[in-house]
Motif scaffolding. Structure first.
Motif, short mmCIF file in Angstrom:
data_model
loop_
_atom_site.label_atom_id
_atom_site.label_comp_id
_atom_site.label_asym_id
_atom_site.label_seq_id
_atom_site.Cartn_x
_atom_site.Cartn_y
_atom_site.Cartn_z
N THR A 1 0.83 -0.98 0.43
CA THR A 1 -0.12 0.29 -0.20
C THR A 1 0.72 0.80 -0.44
N LEU A 2 0.29 2.06 -0.70
CA LEU A 2 1.17 3.33 0.04
C LEU A 2 0.22 4.75 0.57
N THR A 3 0.92 5.14 1.72
CA THR A 3 1.07 6.06 2.44
C THR A 3 1.28 7.39 2.25
N ASN A 4 0.91 8.79 3.76
CA ASN A 4 1.25 9.89 3.09
C ASN A 4 3.08 9.78 3.54
N GLY A 5 3.70 9.83 2.36
CA GLY A 5 5.11 10.63 2.95
C GLY A 5 6.14 9.11 2.15
N GLN A 6 5.15 8.23 1.20
CA GLN A 6 5.85 7.04 0.56
C GLN A 6 5.41 7.32 -0.84
N THR A 7 6.03 7.34 -1.69
CA THR A 7 5.67 7.70 -3.08
C THR A 7 6.54 6.92 -3.76
N LEU A 8 6.38 6.79 -5.53
CA LEU A 8 6.45 6.14 -6.46
C LEU A 8 7.23 7.16 -7.33
N VAL A 9 8.77 6.41 -7.39
CA VAL A 9 9.67 8.02 -8.27
C VAL A 9 9.61 6.70 -10.10
N SER A 10 8.84 7.69 -11.21
CA SER A 10 9.68 6.51 -12.32
C SER A 10 11.10 6.60 -12.07
N LEU A 11 11.65 5.71 -13.59
CA LEU A 11 12.99 5.16 -13.16
C LEU A 11 14.11 6.53 -13.82
N ASN A 12 13.38 7.04 -14.27
CA ASN A 12 14.39 8.38 -15.20
C ASN A 12 14.65 9.03 -13.41
N GLY A 13 13.52 9.00 -12.13
CA GLY A 13 13.91 10.00 -11.25
C GLY A 13 13.05 11.19 -11.54
N ILE A 14 12.12 11.59 -12.68
CA ILE A 14 11.26 12.25 -12.71
C ILE A 14 10.97 13.09 -11.99
N PHE A 15 9.72 12.41 -12.11
CA PHE A 15 8.35 11.71 -12.01
C PHE A 15 8.08 11.64 -10.24
N GLU A 16 7.31 11.78 -9.98
CA GLU A 16 7.12 11.43 -8.38
C GLU A 16 5.93 10.87 -8.24
N LEU A 17 5.12 10.25 -7.82
CA LEU A 17 3.50 9.97 -7.59
C LEU A 17 3.46 9.46 -6.06
N GLY A 18 2.26 9.79 -5.52
CA GLY A 18 2.35 10.15 -4.16
C GLY A 18 1.19 11.20 -3.34
N PHE A 19 1.34 11.80 -2.13
CA PHE A 19 -0.03 12.57 -1.29
C PHE A 19 0.54 13.81 -1.52
N PHE A 20 -0.28 14.63 -2.01
CA PHE A 20 0.34 16.32 -1.69
C PHE A 20 -0.74 16.78 -1.02
N ASP A 21 -0.73 18.10 -0.49
CA ASP A 21 -1.64 19.02 0.37
C ASP A 21 -1.93 20.03 -1.09
#
Ligand SMILES: *[C@@H]1O[C@H](CO)[C@@H](O)[C@H](O)[C@H]1NC(C)=O
Ligand SMILES: *[C@@H]1O[C@H](CO)[C@@H](O)[C@H](O)[C@H]1NC(C)=O
Ligand SMILES: *[C@@H]1O[C@H](CO)[C@@H](O)[C@H](O)[C@H]1NC(C)=O
Ligand SMILES: *[C@@H]1O[C@H](CO)[C@@H](O)[C@H](O)[C@H]1NC(C)=O
Ligand SMILES: *[C@@H]1O[C@H](CO)[C@@H](O)[C@H](O)[C@H]1NC(C)=O
Ligand SMILES: *[C@@H]1O[C@H](CO)[C@@H](O)[C@H](O)[C@H]1NC(C)=O
Length: 810
Positions: A34-54
Motif C-alpha cells: 500500500t502507499l500512504t502519506n510520505g511514501q512515493t513512487l518515482v519513475s525510473l528516470n527520476g523525473i516524476f513522483e507519485l504520492g500524497f500532497f496537500d
C-alpha cells in the motif's frame, strides 16, 4: 524486500533507505503493498513522483494523490481525486480487485480507477509510474495496459499524452483547468479536440468558445504558426482514422521530459520548459495571446489584424453589416457581401487573401485526394461554395477545403495560408483597380520610385509563381497518398462473433427496421458502445474485392448530414455494415406521430430540411463520387441526439450488381410515394429523381402527412397553390405566427418546384439550397405535378428495367 505496509510511520526515511537498497522497485506497487502519506513512487528516470500532497485554502487543508516533478514538487501534473479530497493525510492507496483504490482512514472509498469489468483477471497486478509520467495498471508479465492516468488528464498535457476523441464510443481526452491555484477541482476552462470539419483544438470557457487553433494543415494548426519554430525539437502528430482522431506531441530527443502544456486557472494555455541551469520553468509561448485570438472576434466575413487599428476589417468585397455597431468597435455582427454572387454564368472569380489563419472548418467540405486546381474548379461550379484553400501545406501542398457557410475566425498572421475567396467579377476588377489607384496616388511624386516598385513586384510575382505554381501540384503522387491516409485509413473489420454478440444473434428484439437491402439491428459492443448493424440480404452477387471497394467508397463519404459507416464484417456469404447508432431513430417516427410531431417546432423542421438538403447536395455534387441515393424517404433520414438529420442508406445501391434484376428479388429500389414519375414508369434515374423524392419529403415534413395513394399530398399542395392558400399545408402543430408563415409558404413553394413532372424543370440540389435559404430570391411558378401515376412498379405486369445511369458517374 522492503514492505511498504509496515512503513506508515517513517515512510520518508524508509524511502530514502530503500532508494539505496531497492531502487529497482521504486516505480512499482504490487497488490501486497500500500502507499500512504510520505511514501512515493518515482519513475525510473527520476523525473516524476507519485504520492500524497496537500493544498491549503484560507479555511482548510485538503489532501490528494497526484504526480509531480521531482525537480519542482509544486508543479503537479496529474491528480487522482480532484473532486473528492481527503480531509487529512491518512489515506491509503492500493490495488484491490483489479483496480486502484484510494480509501480514507475509515475505509471510506475516496477514489478508484474505473476498469472495464470485462478485462481478464490479472495474476500479478502492478501499479507502475512510467518515465513519461504515465501511471499504469497492468499485469506484471504482460504488456497491455488496463488503466492509465494519461487517459484521465488533469490540467497538464505531457509528451505521449493525447487530446482527441474516440469516434465509436464518443469518449474524449482533454485537459481541464484547476478551479484555483490551491483547488485542483475541475475549473471552467478546457482544451478539447473539435472533430467536425478538419480537426482543430478548441479552448472552451464553460459553454463558450474562447479560442480555436485553426484547422490542422499537415505539420501544424493553421492559427499557430509558432509551432513551426519547434518542428525540429517536437514532433506534432495528428492521427485521424475512422475510429479515433487524436493529437499528440513527441520529442525529437527521447530524453526530453521536462516539457508541459498547462491549461491554467485564468484560461490561458502555457507551454513550459524546464531551464536546468536556472532551475526554473520557462514559458515559451502562451495563447490566446492577442485580441485577434478571441474566437470570431470580427464576426462572419470579418478579418482581424492585431497590428492594425482598428483590428477588424471586412474581407475584400464585403462591408460591415451594421456600420453603426462596427464604428463603435462592436464587430460581432461581421460583414455582408457588397454585390451578391450570381450562381449561373461566368460572372465570378477568386481573390486570394494572403497570410491568414483559415476560417473555421466546422461546416467545411474536405477532400484530401484532389489538387488545389481541381478544388478551384469544384468551388467555381458549386453555387454554394464561397471560398477554398489548400488542405495540407506539406511538400508543395495537396487536398482541398471548401466553405459554403459563413467564413468565421479569420486572422492575419505572419506565415499564414492563402484563402481563395469567390467574388463577383465586377467587384474583383474594382478591388484590383482600387489598389492600383492607391499605389499611383502615393507614388506620383516620384515616378522613378514607382517604376522601381513595379519591377520588384513583377520579379516577386514571377518567383512566387515558380515556387508554388499550381501546375506542379497534380504530379506529386507521394503527397497525395500521405494526406489520403491521414483522412481515410483502413475501415475497421469486425468479426462475425463480435457482431453476433453485439446483436444477441440478430435477435428480433434488437431489430430496428427493414429496408430494401437488408435488416437493421441495434447492437452494443462489449465496451458499451451502441451501434447499428445492417445485415445485407444475401443475394448481392458481387465479388469480395468489388464489394470492399464499394464499402471503402461509402466509408469515405463523410459529412455532418450523412450517417457514418464505422466498419464492416464479411464472413462466407454474410455482408454486414456497421454504422453509428442514432438515438432519435428516424424522421418518420416523429413527423407522422400525433404526439411526437408536436415536439418539432418550425425552426427544428427548417434545420432538418436544411440538413437533409446539404447531405444530398454532398452526395450529388461535392463528394468525389456523385452518388444518387434512389431511396430518399422519411424512414431513411435518421436523427442523432441533437436531432441533426443524417441521410442513411446512401451508396448501398452500388453494393448490388447492376445486372441484378431488382424486381425479381422484391427489392424495388425506391418507395412508393417518393418515386418520380420517370422512375416509376420508365425506370429512369438521375439526380433529379432524388430531387423529386426530396420535394415529397419536404412537403411531408411541413405538413406532418404522408404522401400516400395517388400522390394525395402533392395533389393537396397543388390545390392550395392554385387557391393561393399554401400556408394551409402546414401541420397544426407548427406555431406559424411571428413571420414564420412566409418561410413556410416559400418552403412549400420549393417543394412544389421539386415535384414538377418534367425532370428538367426541377431545380438541382444546390439551387434548392439557395432557394430555401435566400428569402429575397424570387421563385419561378411551379408547373403542374403528376397527380396520379398510372403505372407503378407494384402494378406493372412486365418487369421494369432499371437504368442506373447516374450511379456510375464519377
Ligand atoms: C471532509 O469534510 C467535509 C466537511 O466536514 C465533509 O463534507 C466531507 O465529506 C469530508 N470528506 C471526507 C472524504 O471525509
Ligand atoms: C478500501 O475500503 C473498502 C471498503 O470500503 C475495502 O473493501 C478495501 O479493502 C479497502 N482497501 C484498502 C486498500 O484499504
Ligand atoms: C492515436 O490514435 C491511433 C489510432 O487509433 C493510435 O494508434 C495511437 O496510439 C493514438 N495516439 C496516442 C498518443 O494514444
Ligand atoms: C496563466 O498564464 C498567463 C500567461 O502566461 C499568466 O499571465 C497568468 O498569470 C497565468 N495564470 C495563473 C493563475 O497562473
Ligand atoms: C453588437 O452588435 C450586435 C449586432 O451586430 C448586437 O446584437 C449586440 O447587441 C451588440 N453588442 C453590444 C454590446 O452593443
Ligand atoms: C455550422 O453550422 C451550424 C448549423 O447550421 C451552425 O450552428 C454553426 O454556427 C456553423 N459553424 C460555423 C463555424 O459556421
Amino acid at each position: 524486500m522492503w514492505d511498504r505496509t509496515s512503513s506508515k510511520q517513517c515512510g520518508t526515511v524508509v524511502l530514502l533507505f530503500s532508494l539505496l537498497l531497492a531502487s529497482a522497485s521504486l516505480d512499482t506497487l504490487d497488490q501486497t503493498q500500500t502507499l500512504t502519506n510520505g511514501q512515493t513512487l518515482v519513475s525510473l528516470n527520476g523525473i516524476f513522483e507519485l504520492g500524497f500532497f496537500d493544498r491549503t485554502t484560507s479555511t482548510t487543508t485538503k489532501w490528494y494523490i497526484g504526480i509531480w516533478y521531482t525537480v519542482s514538487r509544486e508543479i503537479v501534473v496529474w491528480v487522482a481525486n480532484h473532486d473528492n479530497p481527503l480531509n487529512d493525510s491518512s489515506g491509503v492507496l492500493a490495488i484491490s480487485q483489479g483496480s486502484i483504490v484510494l480509501n480514507d482512514s475509515l475505509q471510506n472509498p475516496i477514489w478508484s480507477s474505473s476498469v472495464n469489468p470485462s478485462t481478464p483477471k490479472m495474476s500479478d497486478p502492478i501499479l507502475k509510474l512510467l518515465d513519461s509520467g504515465n501511471l499504469v495498471l497492468k499485469d506484471r508479465n504482460r504488456d497491455d495496459i488496463l488503466w492509465q492516468s494519461f487517459d484521465h488528464p488533469s490540467n497538464t498535457f505531457l509528451l505521449g499524452m493525447k487530446i482527441g476523441k474516440d469516434l465509436i464510443s464518443g469518449v474524449e481526452w482533454y485537459i481541464t483547468s484547476w478551479k484555483s491555484r490551491n483547488d485542483p477541482s475541475k475549473g471552467n476552462y478546457c482544451y478539447k479536440m473539435d472533430t467536425l470539419g478538419q480537426p482543430e483544438l478548441v479552448l472552451w470557457d464553460g459553454e463558450r468558445i474562447k479560442f480555436k487553433t485553426g484547422a490542422w494543415i499537415g505539420p501544424r494548426f493553421s492559427g499557430l504558426p509558432e509551432m513551426a519554430t519547434y518542428e525540429n525539437m517536437l514532433n506534432f502528430k495528428l492521427v485521424s482514422t475512422t475510429k479515433e482522431i487524436n493529437y499528440s506531441i513527441e520529442a525529437a530527443d527521447k530524453g526530453m521530459h521536462l516539457f508541459r502544456l498547462i491549461m491554467n486557472e485564468t484560461g490561458v494555455l502555457q507551454r513550459m520548459m524546464w531551464d536546468q541551469e536556472k532551475k526554473i520553468w520557462h514559458e515559451y509561448w502562451s495563447w490566446p495571446n492577442d485580441m485577434c485570438d478571441s474566437y470570431a472576434k470580427c464576426g462572419p466575413f470579418g478579418t482581424c489584424n492585431s497590428n492594425d487599428a482598428p483590428i477588424c476589417k471586412c474581407l475584400p468585397g464585403f462591408s460591415p453589416k451594421s456600420p453603426k455597431e462596427w464604428s463603435m468597435r462592436n464587430n460581432s455582427g461581421g460583414c455582408k457581401r457588397e454585390k451578391p454572387l450570381n450562381c449561373q454564368g461566368n460572372s465570378i472569380g477568386f481573390k486570394s487573401v494572403k497570410n491568414v489563419k483559415l476560417p473555421d472548418t466546422e461546416n467545411a467540405t474536405i477532400d484530401a485526394t484532389i489538387s488545389i486546381k481541381e478544388c478551384k474548379k469544384r468551388c467555381s461550379m458549386n453555387c454554394y461554395c464561397l471560398a477554398y484553400s489548400l488542405l495540407d501545406i506539406r511538400g508543395g501542398g495537396s487536398g482541398c477545403i471548401m466553405w459554403e457557410y459563413d467564413l468565421i475566425d479569420i486572422k492575419y498572421i505572419e506565415g499564414g495560408q492563402d484563402l481563395y475567396l469567390k467574388l463577383d467579377k465586377s467587384i474583383l476588377d474594382a478591388t484590383g483597380k482600387r489598389k492600383i489607384h492607391v499605389l499611383i496616388g502615393i507614388m506620383v511624386p516620384s515616378t522613378v520610385m514607382l517604376l522601381l516598385l513595379l519591377t520588384v513586384h513583377c520579379i516577386r510575382q514571377r518567383q512566387r509563381k515558380k515556387k508554388t505554381g499550381y501546375a506542379d501540384l497534380g504530379q506529386d503522387k507521394r503527397n497525395y497518398n500521405k494526406s489520403d491516409s491521414l483522412h481515410y485509413t483502413e475501415l475497421p473489420m469486425f468479426d462475425l462473433e463480435t457482431v453476433i454478440a453485439a446483436t444477441a444473434n440478430f435477435s428480433d428484439a434488437n431489430k430496428l427496421g427493414q429496408g430494401g437491402f437488408g435488416i437493421v439491428y441495434k447492437g452494443v459492443l462489449s465496451g458499451g458502445e451502441e451501434i447499428a448493424v445492417k445485415r445485407l440480404s444475401k443475394d448481392s452477387s458481387q465479388g469480395l474485392n468489388e464489394f470492399m471497394n464499394e464499402v471503402m467508397l461509402i466509408a469515405k463519404l463523410q459529412h455532418r448530414n450523412l450517417v457514418r459507416l464505422l466498419g464492416c464484417c464479411i464472413h462466407d456469404s454474410e455482408r454486414i455494415l456497421i454504422y453509428e447508432f442514432m438515438p432519435n431513430k428516424s424522421l418518420d417516427f416523429f413527423i407522422f406521430d400525433k404526439v411526437r410531431r408536436e415536439l418539432l417546432s418550425w425552426t427544428m423542421r427548417l434545420e432538418i430540411v436544411a440538413g437533409i438538403s446539404r447531405g444530398i447536395l454532398y452526395l450529388h455534387q461535392d463528394s468525389r463520387f456523385n452518388i444518387i441515393h434512389r431511396d430518399l424517404k422519411a424512414a431513411n433520414i435518421l436523427l442523432d441526439g441533437e436531432m441533426t438529420p443524417k441521410v442513411s442508406d446512401f451508396g448501398i445501391a452500388r453494393l448490388f450488381k447492376r445486372e441484378q434484376n431488382e424486381m425479381d428479388t422484391g427489392r424495388v429500389v425506391g418507395t412508393r410515394g417518393y418515386m418520380s414519375p420517370e422512375y416509376a414508369m420508365e425506370g429512369k434515374i438521375s439526380v433529379k429523381s432524388d430531387v423529386y423524392s426530396f420535394g415529397v419529403l419536404l412537403l411531408e415534413i411541413i405538413s406532418g402527412k404522408r404522401n400516400q395513394g395517388n400522390h394525395n399530398l402533392i395533389a393537396f399542395a397543388w390545390k392550395l397553390w392554385q387557391e393561393g392558400k399554401l400556408i394551409q399545408l402546414a401541420d397544426e402543430a407548427i406555431d406559424n405566427t411571428d413571420g414564420v408563415a412566409s418561410e413556410i409558404v416559400r418552403f412549400v413553394h420549393v417543394g412544389l418546384l421539386c415535384v414538377q413532372e418534367c425532370a428538367d424543370d426541377r431545380p438541382t440540389m444546390s439551387i434548392v439550397l439557395s432557394m430555401l435559404s435566400n428569402e429575397c430570391m424570387s421563385l419561378p411558378e411551379p408547373k403542374k405535378p403528376v397527380l396520379s401515376t398510372k403505372v407503378t412498379p407494384e402494378s406493372s405486369s412486365s418487369p421494369i428495367e432499371l437504368t442506373v445511369t447516374g450511379i456510375e458517374g464519377r
